[in-house]
Design an enzyme around this catalytic site. Structure first.
Site, short mmCIF file in Angstrom:
data_model
loop_
_atom_site.label_atom_id
_atom_site.label_comp_id
_atom_site.label_asym_id
_atom_site.label_seq_id
_atom_site.Cartn_x
_atom_site.Cartn_y
_atom_site.Cartn_z
N ASP A 73 0.81 -1.21 0.00
CA ASP A 73 0.00 0.00 0.00
C ASP A 73 0.85 1.27 0.00
O ASP A 73 0.49 2.27 -0.62
CB ASP A 73 -0.93 0.00 1.21
CG ASP A 73 -2.07 -0.99 1.06
OD1 ASP A 73 -2.37 -1.39 -0.08
OD2 ASP A 73 -2.66 -1.37 2.09
N GLY A 74 1.98 1.24 0.70
CA GLY A 74 2.84 2.41 0.76
C GLY A 74 3.38 2.80 -0.60
O GLY A 74 3.39 3.98 -0.97
N GLU A 152 -3.66 11.18 4.19
CA GLU A 152 -3.95 12.14 5.25
C GLU A 152 -2.89 13.22 5.35
O GLU A 152 -1.75 13.05 4.90
CB GLU A 152 -4.09 11.45 6.61
CG GLU A 152 -2.79 11.04 7.26
CD GLU A 152 -2.22 9.74 6.75
OE1 GLU A 152 -1.00 9.74 6.46
OE2 GLU A 152 -2.96 8.76 6.61
N ARG A 178 -5.97 20.39 22.83
CA ARG A 178 -4.60 20.15 23.29
C ARG A 178 -4.38 18.65 23.30
O ARG A 178 -5.21 17.88 23.77
CB ARG A 178 -4.36 20.72 24.69
CG ARG A 178 -4.15 22.22 24.70
CD ARG A 178 -3.71 22.73 26.06
NE ARG A 178 -2.44 22.12 26.48
CZ ARG A 178 -1.24 22.49 26.03
NH1 ARG A 178 -1.14 23.45 25.13
NH2 ARG A 178 -0.14 21.90 26.46
N ALA A 192 -6.17 3.94 7.50
CA ALA A 192 -4.73 4.00 7.80
C ALA A 192 -4.52 4.64 9.16
O ALA A 192 -5.07 4.18 10.16
CB ALA A 192 -4.02 4.76 6.68
N MET A 195 -7.64 5.52 11.27
CA MET A 195 -8.30 4.39 11.92
C MET A 195 -7.55 3.99 13.19
O MET A 195 -8.17 3.69 14.21
CB MET A 195 -8.42 3.21 10.97
CG MET A 195 -9.18 2.03 11.54
SD MET A 195 -9.40 0.66 10.37
CE MET A 195 -7.72 0.04 10.27
#
Length: 296
Positions: A73-74, A152, A178, A192, A195
């Site tokens: 996937d990467g 993301e 914070r 990814a 999740m």
């Protein structure tokens, strides 16, 4: 039925022997079909193939009809995101990694002779994956390839020290936080990092993004799903040294300072992914996440 895609590119993960072997097998198969094949520069260098046509990712995007990405996937994430910056070239993923959320074709003879063959003939289903873009303090000078995310955009602490954020959505104040950071994820990225941080799973066809707090110092912080047409402004309010960092798809870290503004919104480009005709996203979730497994 004639092939729909005649000029085919192969992109593999570098320095992995099993990937190189699969690239060679794939090259031989595509040659047998009479297709024109171009291999990405570094991918070709990892193989024993000689006298083959090679090209950069940019050249592949501009010259080829389809790109086949071999790896996990990467590797798929990196290659497909960069290809999409230059053209609307569709991408097919062959899994030689671990999970295979994105690389949905198996790396075996059956997949080549049946699934890949059918896809190249045009008998396929299509997923359009949205991407995100960012800028810091309205600065548009960041390289395009370092400012677009498929999974993301994450703002995280450098050494696990809490820092403060103030978030506005479409110009309206949303919340302060914070904690250890915030993830802004696409539907693709929802399986990814988001999740892992407790965010919901979004269908890739859903027109949404999700904001997921990372270890917020509040019991009331929860993930927030919003329209992907929204513009998100995030202000760094305070931090303990060292500074928080911004990363896209786990890469390209950018150091952030107090009072800087990060603006995140949907990118114009999308990644076009080809699957088998009977592809079912929920089959992938069930298989990869073990939903059907008996634990005891």
């Amino acid at each position: 039925m004639a092939f729909k895609y005649h000029k085919v590119a192969i992109v593999g993960k570098h320095y992995k022997k099993e990937v190189s072997q699969m690239v060679e097998t794939l090259y031989a198969y595509l040659q047998q079909q009479g297709l024109e094949i171009i291999i990405e520069n570094d991918t070709a260098a990892d193989t024993s193939l000689v006298n083959v046509a090679i090209a950069s990712l940019k050249e592949i995007a501009l010259r080829c009809d389809v790109a086949i990405v071999v790896g996990g996937d990467g590797n798929f994430l990196k290659a497909s995101r960069l290809l999409a910056l230059y053209s609307n070239i569709p991408v097919i993923g062959i899994n030689k990694g671990k999970l295979g959320f994105l690389t949905t074709l198996a790396a075996d003879d059956n997949a080549l002779k049946n699934d890949l063959y059918a896809i190249l003939k045009g008998d396929s289903s299509v997923t359009k994956m949205s991407m995100l873009k960012y800028r810091v303090d309205n600065n548009l000078r960041a390289p395009l390839e370092a400012s677009i995310a498929l999974n993301e955009i994450a703002i995280t602490a450098s050494r696990g020290l809490m820092f403060g954020l103030k978030v506005f959505i479409d110009g309206r104040y949303a919340f302060d936080q914070r904690g250890d950071g915030l993830i802004v994820s696409t539907p693709t990225g929802s399986t990814a990092h988001a999740m892992s941080a407790g965010g919901p799973i979004l269908n890739p066809n859903q027109n949404s993004v999700v904001l997921v707090p990372i270890c917020s110092h509040s019991l009331n912080s929860r993930p927030l799903v919003i329209s992907d047409e929204s513009v998100i402004d995030i202000y760094i309010t305070d931090y303990n040294d060292p500074e928080p960092v911004l990363s896209i798809d786990g890469r390209h870290d950018t150091i952030l300072k107090a009072h800087q503004k990060v603006t995140i919104q949907k990118a114009r480009k999308k990644v076009t992914v080809l699957h088998t005709k009977d592809y079912n996203y929920y089959d992938t979730l069930r298989e990869k996440l073990g939903w059907s497994k008996v634990l005891f």
